[in-house]
Design an enzyme around this catalytic site. Structure first.
Site, mmCIF file in Angstrom:
data_model
loop_
_atom_site.group_PDB
_atom_site.id
_atom_site.type_symbol
_atom_site.label_atom_id
_atom_site.label_comp_id
_atom_site.label_asym_id
_atom_site.label_seq_id
_atom_site.Cartn_x
_atom_site.Cartn_y
_atom_site.Cartn_z
ATOM 1 N N GLU A 81 -2.737 6.088 4.827
ATOM 2 C CA GLU A 81 -2.554 7.062 3.729
ATOM 3 C C GLU A 81 -3.908 7.628 3.337
ATOM 4 O OE1 GLU A 81 -0.506 4.859 0.695
ATOM 5 O OE2 GLU A 81 1.293 4.657 1.892
ATOM 6 N N HIS B 142 3.280 7.928 -2.002
ATOM 7 C CA HIS B 142 3.052 6.590 -2.589
ATOM 8 C C HIS B 142 3.030 6.654 -4.127
ATOM 9 C CE1 HIS B 142 1.184 2.419 -1.584
ATOM 10 N NE2 HIS B 142 1.872 2.368 -2.709
ATOM 11 N N ARG C 114 5.145 -0.994 1.971
ATOM 12 C CA ARG C 114 3.909 -0.640 2.662
ATOM 13 C C ARG C 114 4.268 -0.054 4.020
ATOM 14 N NH1 ARG C 114 1.976 -1.009 -1.648
ATOM 15 N NH2 ARG C 114 0.204 -2.245 -2.345
HETATM 16 C C1 DGY Z 1 1.581 -1.519 -5.692
HETATM 17 O O1 DGY Z 1 1.550 -1.856 -6.866
HETATM 18 O O2 DGY Z 1 1.434 -2.329 -4.775
HETATM 19 C C2 DGY Z 1 1.792 -0.080 -5.412
HETATM 20 O O3 DGY Z 1 2.031 0.146 -4.095
HETATM 21 C C3 DGY Z 1 0.624 0.745 -5.906
HETATM 22 O O4 DGY Z 1 0.782 0.953 -7.247
#
Ligand code: DGY
Length: 320
Positions: free
Chosen positions: A267, A286, A238
């Site tokens: 984002e 992402h 993240r």
């Molecule tokens: C997650 O699964 O947390 C990813 O960042 C999004 O698919």
């Protein structure tokens, strides 16, 4: 009266069909646009289940105004977009989609590690931009991955899956985690170290920890200053875990070598984001879990979890 499921993003009809047989399904019919807050609030008022994505902020306000709400099923393994404390207090079940995305996300994290070490996207941009005028001995030289030291911050399932790949590259593996993993340490020779030690010693630092109050800004100016000038930072977790302004300054000043980022603090990022102006940043939108097989498997988990809760069964993958 059928129970109501609200889905916050347009999903393939074959995924939604099983839910339609049993419930009234309402869906935000946009693929690329996040459902506006006021529509989410309005839809949640009557919903028994919310199928959410990481772009939806499921706040206390949303849940307090949803008297029928029994389950929020998040299309992600991460759940920092949901107020977990509020969900718990309100007796709302939250589920996520772990396991099925582990290997896919590990593939992407490793791809970013290779790409940012070996300057892959920068090299391709040069070629496509018509700037490849001659082969030259030190042109686009990068950092070796094979045999290098990898420091994994957050040794969960995805961290272990990356480490498995790294063993094939004969990397020396350091890790930092909330809890030590004695079994894998003994089996594979991984070394548990504190964060500062990891940052000082690793050639590649890979962030895979979840975003929490504790990990927010975990990697900022001081931490970046501990890293080697030749080190590569990869974040596939993240954005909020790495301080972007500090990272920009460290990269620009050559305090670290390069960064590979699949995630950003806010984002989507716009093209004028300072980090995107740097050639030593490999940036992705992402896509960690974005393979067709994995995304469909994640959808299956959400569909099942919603059915389970609404029909009185205990779902798999309960967060709270
Ligand atoms: C997650 O699964 O947390 C990813 O960042 C999004 O698919």
């Amino acid at each position: 009266m059928k129970q109501i499921v609200y889905i916050t993003r347009k999903l393939p009809e074959e995924v939604v069909a099983p839910l339609r047989e049993k419930f009234t399904v309402r869906m935000w019919e946009e693929e690329e646009i996040v459902v506006p807050k006021e529509i989410l609030l309005e839809e949640a008022k009557s919903a028994h289940a919310l199928w959410t994505t990481i772009t939806d902020q499921i706040t206390r306000e949303v849940m307090e105004n949803a008297p029928n709400l029994k389950v929020v099923s998040n299309f992600a393994v991460g759940f920092n977009n949901i107020d977990i404390k509020a969900a718990k207090e309100l007796g709302i079940t939250v589920t996520n989609t772990p396991n099925v995305l582990t290997e896919t996300t590990a593939d992407l994290a490793f791809a970013l590690l290779l790409a940012s070490g070996r300057r892959i996207t920068e090299a391709e941009a040069m070629l496509r931009g018509g700037k490849w005028t001659s082969w030259s001995p030190m042109q686009l030289t990068g950092m070796d991955v094979f045999g290098a030291t990898l420091g994994i911050v957050g040794m969960g399932r995805i961290g272990e899956a990356v480490a498995k790949r790294a063993r094939g590259f004969e990397m020396n593996i350091l890790y930092h985690n909330r809890t030590r993993k004695m079994d894998t340490e003994e089996m594979y020779g991984y070394e548990y170290v504190d964060l500062d030690d990891l940052l000082k010693r690793a050639d590649f630092v890979l962030i895979l920890a979840p975003l929490t109050e504790k990990t927010k800004n975990l990697i900022a100016k001081r931490e970046l200053s501990l890293m080697k000038e030749t080190a590569v930072l990869v974040n596939a977790s993240r954005g909020g875990i790495v301080n972007e302004q500090d990272l920009y300054e460290a990269l620009k000043a050559g305090e670290i070598w390069s960064a590979g980022l699949d995630v950003f603090e806010t984002e989507p990022v716009s093209v004028d984001h300072p980090l995107l102006t740097l050639p030593n940043v490999t940036a992705l939108p992402h896509i960690g879990s974005a393979s067709i097989q994995t995304r469909l498997a994640m959808m299956k988990l959400n569909e099942r979890a919603i059915g389970d809760v609404l029909e009185g069964r205990v779902p798999n993958h309960i967060v709270v």
